[in-house]
Scaffold this active site. Structure first.
Site, PDB file in Angstrom:
ATOM      1  N   ARG A  50       0.864  -1.186   0.000  1.00 45.25           N
ATOM      2  CA  ARG A  50       0.000   0.000   0.000  1.00 45.25           C
ATOM      3  C   ARG A  50       0.897   1.232   0.000  1.00 45.25           C
ATOM      4  O   ARG A  50       1.141   1.857   1.036  1.00 45.25           O
ATOM      5  CB  ARG A  50      -0.934  -0.058   1.206  1.00 45.25           C
ATOM      6  CG  ARG A  50      -2.014  -1.128   0.997  1.00 45.25           C
ATOM      7  CD  ARG A  50      -2.752  -1.494   2.247  1.00 45.25           C
ATOM      8  NE  ARG A  50      -1.880  -2.252   3.144  1.00 45.25           N
ATOM      9  CZ  ARG A  50      -2.275  -2.797   4.292  1.00 45.25           C
ATOM     10  NH1 ARG A  50      -3.527  -2.670   4.694  1.00 45.25           N
ATOM     11  NH2 ARG A  50      -1.427  -3.464   5.046  1.00 45.25           N
ATOM     12  N   ASP A  52       2.694   4.840  -0.494  1.00 49.09           N
ATOM     13  CA  ASP A  52       2.312   6.211  -0.119  1.00 49.09           C
ATOM     14  C   ASP A  52       2.168   7.118  -1.342  1.00 49.09           C
ATOM     15  O   ASP A  52       2.631   6.783  -2.427  1.00 49.09           O
ATOM     16  CB  ASP A  52       3.409   6.815   0.771  1.00 49.09           C
ATOM     17  CG  ASP A  52       3.312   6.327   2.200  1.00 49.09           C
ATOM     18  OD1 ASP A  52       2.204   5.949   2.637  1.00 49.09           O
ATOM     19  OD2 ASP A  52       4.351   6.327   2.890  1.00 49.09           O
ATOM     20  N   ARG A 197      12.172   4.038   3.003  1.00 51.97           N
ATOM     21  CA  ARG A 197      12.499   5.469   2.964  1.00 51.97           C
ATOM     22  C   ARG A 197      13.360   5.888   4.162  1.00 51.97           C
ATOM     23  O   ARG A 197      14.172   6.825   4.053  1.00 51.97           O
ATOM     24  CB  ARG A 197      11.216   6.302   2.898  1.00 51.97           C
ATOM     25  CG  ARG A 197      10.540   6.186   1.516  1.00 51.97           C
ATOM     26  CD  ARG A 197       9.131   6.738   1.506  1.00 51.97           C
ATOM     27  NE  ARG A 197       9.086   8.133   1.921  1.00 51.97           N
ATOM     28  CZ  ARG A 197       7.960   8.809   2.157  1.00 51.97           C
ATOM     29  NH1 ARG A 197       6.778   8.184   2.013  1.00 51.97           N
ATOM     30  NH2 ARG A 197       7.988  10.065   2.516  1.00 51.97           N
TER      31      ARG A 197
END
Lengths: 245, 245
Positions: A50, A52, A197
């Site tokens: 999912r 971002d 990230r």
């Protein structure tokens, strides 16, 4: 009734991420709407990653159930004719009803790309993170070594995330440079929220000399989000693909 | 008064090409307006390569004359703060008043990129030409060999173009593949209108088996636009850079 698996590529620039949400267009929302209109029944897809807002994909996976008689492998062609040009299904195939894109064991691969030069290049503005400070590739590679293998990655998980366990295994983690682009490529059995990230943000700190590669050990041991580097911006991240075991 | 040379990178997707025109925003138009407002005098730039709508650049060259006391090499920084994010000046420097970006001898390099796979990838839709037919790289490379050197490229010039001579020299012309992307890279002493895109369209025909590599000789000899392949779409083309001799 059959279960169909899609491999979905997208440019995430103009979407509010994968997951349906009240305010803003999402990849999942577009797929649900387009599939429902194509197949003439209400379709709700389940996605593997999912992603971002602003994150891209070359190989995210989604499944849905349908009564349609269109052969599963033909759905990609019909679907692509109706999808906007920033979402393209790469493959559609029938899978067993027990197949679940998130609950089945898998190896996921992501890439985080950094454009490292004095001035940005416009063509790369939506799919790389621009960094003008000269990055030391070797330091980034040394730091990456400490992250390989099985670890508790709590320090590399967005603080708000609620999960059963923060232990994950990273099978591969490489940092390479081609001309001005540094690519962090990571394969693991699963990733915590924002984990790739945060890894990128921490390797960037190593590349800038703000931390020494060995400090990764201390960061892992801290089990504290604040110990790691910042969450690198979304546009540098691409979901490359998922291999189910 | 001094003459300033700019190296200009841009994503051409949202522009009607380089050259100022009545209906539609252009790279030249944005540079003229932004420089005029930055320097407080009317500035008109002269570009080296007047790229078409949708064509990109990593290193196009423009010059302008100014009375400004801002050191030439600082102008890039001030300018980038005011330019939209799809145009970024890579360098600014003072050059002799006699320097003209089109009339001085130079070697220009362009790349034409083709995404060759079954389905398009959204991230590449604005900077590659998508071709699902399997391309034979070797055939493209063989065809490219016949184009190297000095030739009359009349067959590779848009029919409407008016020029003194259609003789040009191609110093280098390579066709390479990296994963699904085939890159045609060409360096020459100058290019006729649409020449690189017609070369790309013709090499594509060789890659698809529609023509044999040797036929390039006949195409060159014909000195007739209709003898060559179609003009490949603009979005695959990038002006890489210009070296002045």
């Amino acid at each position: 009734m059959k279960r169909v698996k899609l491999i979905v590529a997208y440019d995430g620039t103009n979407y509010h991420g994968w997951q349906v949400q009240p305010n803003g267009e999402t990849i999942e929302g577009v797929l649900n709407r387009t599939l429902s209109s194509l197949l003439g029944e209400k379709i709700i897809v389940t996605g593997a990653s999912r992603t971002d807002a602003g994150v891209h994909s070359m190989g995210n996976v989604a499944v849905f159930d349908t009564k349609s008689r269109i052969p599963a492998e033909k759905i990609s062609y019909a679907l692509n004719q109706r999808l906007p040009e920033d979402i393209v299904v790469q493959k559609s195939e029938e899978v067993p009803a027990a197949f679940h894109p998130r609950h089945c064991d898998s190896r996921k691969t992501y890439e985080y790309r950094i454009l490292n030069r004095e001035f940005p290049l416009p063509m790369y503005r939506n799919n790389t993170y621009f960094c003008y400070r000269k990055l030391d590739l070797e330091k980034m590679q040394q730091a990456a070594e400490y992250l390989r293998g099985e670890h508790d990655f709590k320090s590399f998980c967005a603080a708000a995330a609620v999960v059963e366990t923060t232990v994950r295994t990273i099978y591969e983690l490489t940092v390479s440079r081609q001309e001005d682009i540094i690519t962090i490529r990571v394969t693991g059995n699963g990733f915590l929220y924002n984990m790739v990230r945060i890894i990128a943000g921490t390797l960037l700190q190593a590349g800038m000399g703000m931390i020494e590669p060995e400090e990764i050990k201390t960061i892992l041991a801290a089990k504290e989000r604040s110990a790691a580097g910042p969450t690198a911006p979304a546009q540098g991240l691409t979901m490359i693909g998922i291999e189910y075991l």
